[in-house]
Design a protein around this motif. Structure first.
Motif, PDB file in Angstrom:
ATOM      1  N   PRO A  63       0.806  -1.223   0.000  1.00 36.70           N
ATOM      2  CA  PRO A  63       0.000   0.000   0.000  1.00 36.70           C
ATOM      3  C   PRO A  63       0.843   1.279   0.000  1.00 36.70           C
ATOM      4  O   PRO A  63       0.559   2.204  -0.754  1.00 36.70           O
ATOM      5  CB  PRO A  63      -0.832  -0.111   1.287  1.00 36.70           C
ATOM      6  CG  PRO A  63      -0.932  -1.567   1.536  1.00 36.70           C
ATOM      7  CD  PRO A  63       0.387  -2.135   1.086  1.00 36.70           C
ATOM      8  N   VAL A  64       1.877   1.310   0.803  1.00 37.92           N
ATOM      9  CA  VAL A  64       2.691   2.532   0.883  1.00 37.92           C
ATOM     10  C   VAL A  64       3.454   2.762  -0.418  1.00 37.92           C
ATOM     11  O   VAL A  64       3.391   3.852  -1.004  1.00 37.92           O
ATOM     12  CB  VAL A  64       3.654   2.470   2.101  1.00 37.92           C
ATOM     13  CG1 VAL A  64       4.680   3.582   2.042  1.00 37.92           C
ATOM     14  CG2 VAL A  64       2.861   2.542   3.400  1.00 37.92           C
ATOM     15  N   LEU A  65       4.167   1.758  -0.882  1.00 38.69           N
ATOM     16  CA  LEU A  65       4.978   1.948  -2.088  1.00 38.69           C
ATOM     17  C   LEU A  65       4.132   2.170  -3.337  1.00 38.69           C
ATOM     18  O   LEU A  65       4.431   3.052  -4.151  1.00 38.69           O
ATOM     19  CB  LEU A  65       5.914   0.754  -2.287  1.00 38.69           C
ATOM     20  CG  LEU A  65       7.046   0.645  -1.280  1.00 38.69           C
ATOM     21  CD1 LEU A  65       7.881  -0.601  -1.543  1.00 38.69           C
ATOM     22  CD2 LEU A  65       7.916   1.885  -1.310  1.00 38.69           C
TER      23      LEU A  65
ATOM     24  N   LEU B 223      -3.786   4.221   3.156  1.00 38.39           N
ATOM     25  CA  LEU B 223      -4.625   3.703   4.234  1.00 38.39           C
ATOM     26  C   LEU B 223      -5.826   2.937   3.665  1.00 38.39           C
ATOM     27  O   LEU B 223      -6.149   1.838   4.127  1.00 38.39           O
ATOM     28  CB  LEU B 223      -5.094   4.849   5.130  1.00 38.39           C
ATOM     29  CG  LEU B 223      -5.883   4.477   6.365  1.00 38.39           C
ATOM     30  CD1 LEU B 223      -5.049   3.604   7.305  1.00 38.39           C
ATOM     31  CD2 LEU B 223      -6.335   5.739   7.093  1.00 38.39           C
ATOM     32  N   ALA B 224      -6.461   3.499   2.637  1.00 43.41           N
ATOM     33  CA  ALA B 224      -7.591   2.817   2.003  1.00 43.41           C
ATOM     34  C   ALA B 224      -7.128   1.521   1.326  1.00 43.41           C
ATOM     35  O   ALA B 224      -7.815   0.495   1.402  1.00 43.41           O
ATOM     36  CB  ALA B 224      -8.261   3.741   0.981  1.00 43.41           C
ATOM     37  N   HIS B 225      -5.964   1.558   0.694  1.00 45.16           N
ATOM     38  CA  HIS B 225      -5.391   0.379   0.041  1.00 45.16           C
ATOM     39  C   HIS B 225      -5.146  -0.713   1.077  1.00 45.16           C
ATOM     40  O   HIS B 225      -5.475  -1.887   0.845  1.00 45.16           O
ATOM     41  CB  HIS B 225      -4.094   0.807  -0.643  1.00 45.16           C
ATOM     42  CG  HIS B 225      -3.451  -0.213  -1.511  1.00 45.16           C
ATOM     43  ND1 HIS B 225      -2.601   0.136  -2.513  1.00 45.16           N
ATOM     44  CD2 HIS B 225      -3.497  -1.561  -1.534  1.00 45.16           C
ATOM     45  CE1 HIS B 225      -2.155  -0.941  -3.118  1.00 45.16           C
ATOM     46  NE2 HIS B 225      -2.690  -1.994  -2.529  1.00 45.16           N
ATOM     47  N   CYS B 226      -4.596  -0.340   2.210  1.00 41.74           N
ATOM     48  CA  CYS B 226      -4.367  -1.293   3.301  1.00 41.74           C
ATOM     49  C   CYS B 226      -5.700  -1.906   3.747  1.00 41.74           C
ATOM     50  O   CYS B 226      -5.793  -3.118   3.955  1.00 41.74           O
ATOM     51  CB  CYS B 226      -3.671  -0.595   4.463  1.00 41.74           C
ATOM     52  SG  CYS B 226      -3.442  -1.643   5.903  1.00 41.74           S
ATOM     53  N   GLY B 227      -6.720  -1.079   3.876  1.00 44.67           N
ATOM     54  CA  GLY B 227      -8.041  -1.576   4.268  1.00 44.67           C
ATOM     55  C   GLY B 227      -8.626  -2.539   3.251  1.00 44.67           C
ATOM     56  O   GLY B 227      -9.212  -3.565   3.609  1.00 44.67           O
TER      57      GLY B 227
END
Length: 120
Positions: free
Chosen positions: A33-35, A105-109
């Motif tokens: 998600p971060v990268l 954050l949304a990607h992580c979710g």
């Protein structure tokens, strides 16, 4: 379970989503998600927004979502097709808030939901 649910689970729940180890969880919930959001949203989409200041909004959104999907081709074309709709949602979120951290954050979710759905 309805047949459509079994089919969709069979298409989505593959590879790391089925039996993730600690390294896979770290990749899916933090690293990817971060990268990916930093490169695709803060990098590519932001560049497209600035470069095409007078172009319609759908161009940076569509191109960044397509790039996001192409990042997942290594897992197969079906994986790229499956992440295109979430990629569009993330691109629209970035277009609205212009902060890649919210997208991460949304990607992580989204990844957490996919992990949870495949664990059932």
């Amino acid at each position: 379970m309805p047949p459509i649910a079994l089919l969709s689970q069979h298409l989505v729940c593959t590879g790391q989503l089925v039996a993730p180890d600690a390294a896979a969880l770290a990749r899916l919930l933090l690293l990817a998600p971060v990268l990916e959001e930093w490169v695709v949203r803060a990098g590519l989409q932001e560049w497209l927004i600035r470069r095409a200041a007078f172009a319609p909004v759908p161009i940076p959104v569509a191109l960044s979502a397509a790039a996001f999907a192409l990042l997942h081709v290594g897992a197969g074309w079906h994986a790229a097709a499956l992440v295109l709709p979430p990629g569009l949602a993330l691109a629209l979120l970035y277009q609205r808030v212009r902060d890649w951290r919210w997208c991460a954050l949304a990607h992580c979710g989204m990844n957490a939901l996919a992990l949870g759905g495949c664990a059932l």
